[in-house]
Design an enzyme around this catalytic site. Sequence first.
Site, PDB file in Angstrom:
ATOM      1  CG  HIS A 130      -1.752   1.201   1.383  1.00  0.00           C
ATOM      2  ND1 HIS A 130      -3.001   1.300   0.820  1.00  0.00           N
ATOM      3  CD2 HIS A 130      -1.529   2.378   2.021  1.00  0.00           C
ATOM      4  CE1 HIS A 130      -3.513   2.477   1.116  1.00  0.00           C
ATOM      5  NE2 HIS A 130      -2.641   3.162   1.841  1.00  0.00           N
ATOM      6  CD  GLU A 131       1.719   3.688   3.677  1.00  0.00           C
ATOM      7  OE1 GLU A 131       1.962   4.758   3.065  1.00  0.00           O
ATOM      8  OE2 GLU A 131       0.710   3.552   4.388  1.00  0.00           O
TER       9      GLU A 131
ATOM     10  CG  HIS B 288       0.283   6.202  -0.661  1.00  0.00           C
ATOM     11  ND1 HIS B 288      -0.846   6.714  -1.265  1.00  0.00           N
ATOM     12  CD2 HIS B 288      -0.158   5.490   0.410  1.00  0.00           C
ATOM     13  CE1 HIS B 288      -1.910   6.332  -0.588  1.00  0.00           C
ATOM     14  NE2 HIS B 288      -1.526   5.586   0.432  1.00  0.00           N
TER      15      HIS B 288
END
Length: 175
Positions: free
Chosen positions: A17-18, A21
């Site tokens: 997920h990170e 980003h």
Amino acid sequence: MIYINLLIIFLLIIFIHELGHYCAARLFNAQVTDFSIGFGKSIYNFVDKNNTNWKISLIPLGGYVQLFGDADPASAQHSDEVEEEDGQTREMTEEERKVALFTKPLWQRAAVVFAGPAINFIFAVFLLTGLFYVKGEPVSSPTVGAVIEGSAAEEYGFLPHDTILTIDGKTISDF
């Protein structure tokens, strides 16, 4: 042991997920200052060539990507000031403003925010496709499990563990 496996899976999901980003921010030339798995005190870290501090922190309940110019880890606020190592603050230079996410167009900021959940979705599709490819589709073998007294199966002579090979002349391999 199951708790360790769950923690590893949870941390992998957070990392993916990170990473979404992070990759989107780097794509739009936004400076990422920190990439953290976990919160709190850092237990391991290193700084890469892009000056991003990659770290694993003590409390493994999430993670974050800190972008240059954000006043807080949630990116709820931004600041035109930069804090120096000695604690003093100064205005951002024009070069620093170019790599701050809050100066990017709205669509780029939205893409950076959207990239985390999007990469989790894409990862899930690839993971499930891979599992389906490796393990295949679960099927039941055409074997009689039990025969209930007075049932049609008993009437037609089925016995437990019989394997059914054809139905109406058509060969079958599973139910």
